[in-house]
Design a protein around this motif. Structure first.
Motif, PDB file in Angstrom:
ATOM      1  N   ARG A 286       0.861  -1.194   0.000  1.00 17.59           N
ATOM      2  CA  ARG A 286       0.000   0.000   0.000  1.00 17.59           C
ATOM      3  C   ARG A 286       0.890   1.233   0.000  1.00 17.59           C
ATOM      4  O   ARG A 286       2.025   1.204   0.484  1.00 17.59           O
ATOM      5  CB  ARG A 286      -0.874   0.016   1.257  1.00 17.59           C
ATOM      6  N   CYS A 287       0.353   2.339  -0.508  1.00 16.58           N
ATOM      7  CA  CYS A 287       1.114   3.585  -0.494  1.00 16.58           C
ATOM      8  C   CYS A 287       1.419   3.955   0.960  1.00 16.58           C
ATOM      9  O   CYS A 287       0.538   3.960   1.809  1.00 16.58           O
ATOM     10  CB  CYS A 287       0.302   4.708  -1.149  1.00 16.58           C
ATOM     11  N   ALA A 288       2.696   4.234   1.219  1.00 20.14           N
ATOM     12  CA  ALA A 288       3.117   4.473   2.604  1.00 20.14           C
ATOM     13  C   ALA A 288       3.271   5.966   2.901  1.00 20.14           C
ATOM     14  O   ALA A 288       3.835   6.333   3.938  1.00 20.14           O
ATOM     15  CB  ALA A 288       4.432   3.749   2.875  1.00 20.14           C
ATOM     16  N   PHE A 289       2.761   6.802   2.016  1.00 17.83           N
ATOM     17  CA  PHE A 289       2.894   8.243   2.252  1.00 17.83           C
ATOM     18  C   PHE A 289       2.049   8.628   3.471  1.00 17.83           C
ATOM     19  O   PHE A 289       0.901   8.209   3.611  1.00 17.83           O
ATOM     20  CB  PHE A 289       2.408   9.027   1.024  1.00 17.83           C
ATOM     21  N   VAL A 290       2.646   9.413   4.359  1.00 16.19           N
ATOM     22  CA  VAL A 290       1.922   9.874   5.554  1.00 16.19           C
ATOM     23  C   VAL A 290       1.758  11.396   5.468  1.00 16.19           C
ATOM     24  O   VAL A 290       2.741  12.121   5.263  1.00 16.19           O
ATOM     25  CB  VAL A 290       2.680   9.482   6.836  1.00 16.19           C
ATOM     26  N   ARG A 296      -2.137   8.093   6.891  1.00 15.70           N
ATOM     27  CA  ARG A 296      -1.432   7.331   5.864  1.00 15.70           C
ATOM     28  C   ARG A 296      -2.347   7.096   4.669  1.00 15.70           C
ATOM     29  O   ARG A 296      -3.527   6.803   4.828  1.00 15.70           O
ATOM     30  CB  ARG A 296      -0.968   5.976   6.434  1.00 15.70           C
ATOM     31  N   CYS A 297      -1.749   7.173   3.467  1.00 17.59           N
ATOM     32  CA  CYS A 297      -2.546   7.096   2.238  1.00 17.59           C
ATOM     33  C   CYS A 297      -3.205   5.724   2.052  1.00 17.59           C
ATOM     34  O   CYS A 297      -4.409   5.627   1.873  1.00 17.59           O
ATOM     35  CB  CYS A 297      -1.684   7.447   1.032  1.00 17.59           C
ATOM     36  N   ASN A 298      -2.408   4.640   2.040  1.00 14.01           N
ATOM     37  CA  ASN A 298      -2.952   3.279   1.914  1.00 14.01           C
ATOM     38  C   ASN A 298      -3.522   2.900   0.553  1.00 14.01           C
ATOM     39  O   ASN A 298      -4.150   1.854   0.415  1.00 14.01           O
ATOM     40  CB  ASN A 298      -4.041   2.999   2.974  1.00 14.01           C
ATOM     41  N   GLU A 299      -3.350   3.740  -0.461  1.00 19.90           N
ATOM     42  CA  GLU A 299      -3.841   3.400  -1.809  1.00 19.90           C
ATOM     43  C   GLU A 299      -3.122   2.140  -2.305  1.00 19.90           C
ATOM     44  O   GLU A 299      -1.937   1.939  -2.020  1.00 19.90           O
ATOM     45  CB  GLU A 299      -3.570   4.579  -2.756  1.00 19.90           C
ATOM     46  N   THR A 300      -3.860   1.294  -3.013  1.00 19.53           N
ATOM     47  CA  THR A 300      -3.243   0.072  -3.534  1.00 19.53           C
ATOM     48  C   THR A 300      -3.086   0.113  -5.055  1.00 19.53           C
ATOM     49  O   THR A 300      -2.478  -0.785  -5.635  1.00 19.53           O
ATOM     50  CB  THR A 300      -4.097  -1.162  -3.164  1.00 19.53           C
ATOM     51  N   ARG A 325       4.657   4.188  -3.279  1.00 21.20           N
ATOM     52  CA  ARG A 325       3.898   5.411  -3.483  1.00 21.20           C
ATOM     53  C   ARG A 325       2.829   5.184  -4.548  1.00 21.20           C
ATOM     54  O   ARG A 325       3.090   4.536  -5.569  1.00 21.20           O
ATOM     55  CB  ARG A 325       4.815   6.538  -3.962  1.00 21.20           C
ATOM     56  N   CYS A 326       1.656   5.733  -4.334  1.00 20.49           N
ATOM     57  CA  CYS A 326       0.629   5.743  -5.367  1.00 20.49           C
ATOM     58  C   CYS A 326       1.023   6.807  -6.397  1.00 20.49           C
ATOM     59  O   CYS A 326       1.899   7.639  -6.118  1.00 20.49           O
ATOM     60  CB  CYS A 326      -0.745   6.027  -4.759  1.00 20.49           C
ATOM     61  N   PRO A 327       0.374   6.823  -7.575  1.00 21.19           N
ATOM     62  CA  PRO A 327       0.758   7.803  -8.596  1.00 21.19           C
ATOM     63  C   PRO A 327       0.659   9.245  -8.088  1.00 21.19           C
ATOM     64  O   PRO A 327       1.535  10.056  -8.369  1.00 21.19           O
ATOM     65  CB  PRO A 327      -0.246   7.549  -9.725  1.00 21.19           C
ATOM     66  N   ALA A 328      -0.380   9.533  -7.299  1.00 16.95           N
ATOM     67  CA  ALA A 328      -0.561  10.915  -6.832  1.00 16.95           C
ATOM     68  C   ALA A 328       0.585  11.332  -5.920  1.00 16.95           C
ATOM     69  O   ALA A 328       1.114  12.437  -6.037  1.00 16.95           O
ATOM     70  CB  ALA A 328      -1.900  11.052  -6.110  1.00 16.95           C
ATOM     71  N   HIS A 329       0.981  10.439  -5.004  1.00 18.63           N
ATOM     72  CA  HIS A 329       2.036  10.817  -4.063  1.00 18.63           C
ATOM     73  C   HIS A 329       3.425  10.755  -4.697  1.00 18.63           C
ATOM     74  O   HIS A 329       4.321  11.482  -4.293  1.00 18.63           O
ATOM     75  CB  HIS A 329       1.939   9.968  -2.791  1.00 18.63           C
ATOM     76  N   ASN A 330       3.569   9.899  -5.690  1.00 14.99           N
ATOM     77  CA  ASN A 330       4.812   9.886  -6.455  1.00 14.99           C
ATOM     78  C   ASN A 330       4.998  11.248  -7.130  1.00 14.99           C
ATOM     79  O   ASN A 330       6.062  11.873  -7.040  1.00 14.99           O
ATOM     80  CB  ASN A 330       4.731   8.778  -7.509  1.00 14.99           C
TER      81      ASN A 330
HETATM   82 ZN   LIG Z   1      -0.638   7.674  -1.835  1.00 18.96          ZN
END
Ligand SMILES: [Zn+2]
Length: 345
Positions: A286-290, A296-300, A325-330
């Motif tokens: 899962r996206c680990a961006f906090v 936490r994002c948690n997007e898969t 990272r999900c695309p948005a957080h990347n």
């Molecule tokens: Zn994310």
């Protein structure tokens, strides 16, 4: 609420606070609206004012969309039976789409428990709840040629990927407390498999002629293992094979990882499989961006391995410097590290 400040002048925190206030007011307004709909409905003011139904009053006099009117009237009538719903809606604990999904399954005996379970749930989670409340049998696998809808669309066989030999599903008809106008069908916008019962899902897909041929070949080849030739069983196996293939490529996950000593070439951009495997597991796929407030994002969807200290700026390939990272957080982090102009190149 009115404010003299233009939104551009607000700080980030003030903008979010103001948005939160508006959302809360929206919940209160919605609950108020439901109570008004209920009161008007009780007095049958729609008839007195020359409308054939409450629904028609809402749509033709108050210019609500059909789906908005249908959901609100349905929710108001459900809340008349279970008044706790007025409070839950006012507090933002359940949305009208959730009420719409649940209304046929609420009883005087179960409503407190069911509504407690539905609190703050998404539509998808509420669908799972409905599948537990009113399990439906598996639907049979079917394979049929679709009619030619138009010249631009080629007809393709349609496959419903569920076990063969199961009984036909019974359609769950909402038990409407009042006449039909409120039961406007709400389209399912998502192609997610539909929960039928705990652990059982219905998936319906349209196949190309090629895929239909591959399915037939697999049915023929696997006939000893799968005498039923059930497309659902083939789909289930194929999913397992494809998933392990994709996970191996993406995250370096294999049944037997090579016990080779890990040598990391920091000159190469590619992240070694062993590291990807470690980070994938650590971040739980899962996206680990906090966020700033600890969320936490948690997007898969669409996960990438990102270097916290950018590789292009000398960041190393190490578990400590890598995260999912999900695309948005990347994009968000790349933008922060390199600036928006770099991303636009
Ligand atoms: Zn994310």
């Amino acid at each position: 609420m009115t404010t003299n400040l233009s939104l551009d002048e607000l700080t980030n925190q003030a903008l979010l606070d103001q948005f939160g206030d508006l959302v809360q007011q929206d919940h209160h307004h919605t609950a108020d609206l439901l109570q008004h709909i209920d009161a008007i409905d009780q007095r049958q003011l729609w008839a007195q004012r020359g409308h054939p139904s409450m629904f028609d009053l809402c749509v033709s006099r108050y210019h609500m969309s059909e789906s908005t009117a249908g959901k609100r009237i349905g929710a108001a009538r459900t809340a008349r039976r279970f008044p706790i719903l007025f409070e839950m809606v006012a507090r933002g604990e359940i949305h009208l789409s959730g009420v719409h999904r649940l209304k046929a399954h609420l009883t005087p005996e179960n409503h407190e428990q069911v509504l407690a379970q539905a609190k703050h749930k998404t539509i998808r989670e509420i669908d799972e709840l409905v599948a537990r409340l009113a399990p439906r049998p598996d639907v049979p696998s079917t394979l049929r040629k679709l009619p030619q809808p138009s010249q631009s669309l080629r007809a393709a066989p349609q496959l419903t990927a569920v076990p063969l030999g199961a009984p036909q599903p019974t359609t769950v008809q909402p038990v409407a407390p009042a006449p039909a106008p409120s039961s406007v069908p709400v389209p399912r916008p998502s192609p997610e498999p539909e929960p039928l019962a705990p652990g059982r899902y219905k998936l319906q897909v349209t196949l190309s002629a090629d895929a239909r041929g591959q399915l037939k070949q697999l049915q023929d080849l696997l006939v000893h293992q799968l005498p039923s030739r059930d497309p659902a069983a083939i789909v289930e196996r194929a999913l397992g094979v494809l998933l392990s293939q994709v996970l191996r490529k993406k995250a370096g996950i294999t049944d037997k990882p090579r016990a080779r000593k890990l040598t990391i070439n920091h000159e190469k951009r590619a992240t070694p499989a062993a590291l990807r495997r470690e980070v994938w597991r650590r971040d739980e796929a899962r996206c680990a961006f906090v966020g700033e407030d600890g969320h936490r994002c948690n997007e898969t969807r669409g996960l990438e391995f990102a270097h916290l200290e950018p590789w292009g700026k000398g960041g190393k390939h190490s578990a400590g410097n890598l995260a999912l990272r999900c695309p948005a957080h990347n994009a968000f982090e790349a933008d922060r590290d390199y600036g928006a102009s770099h991303m636009a190149d």
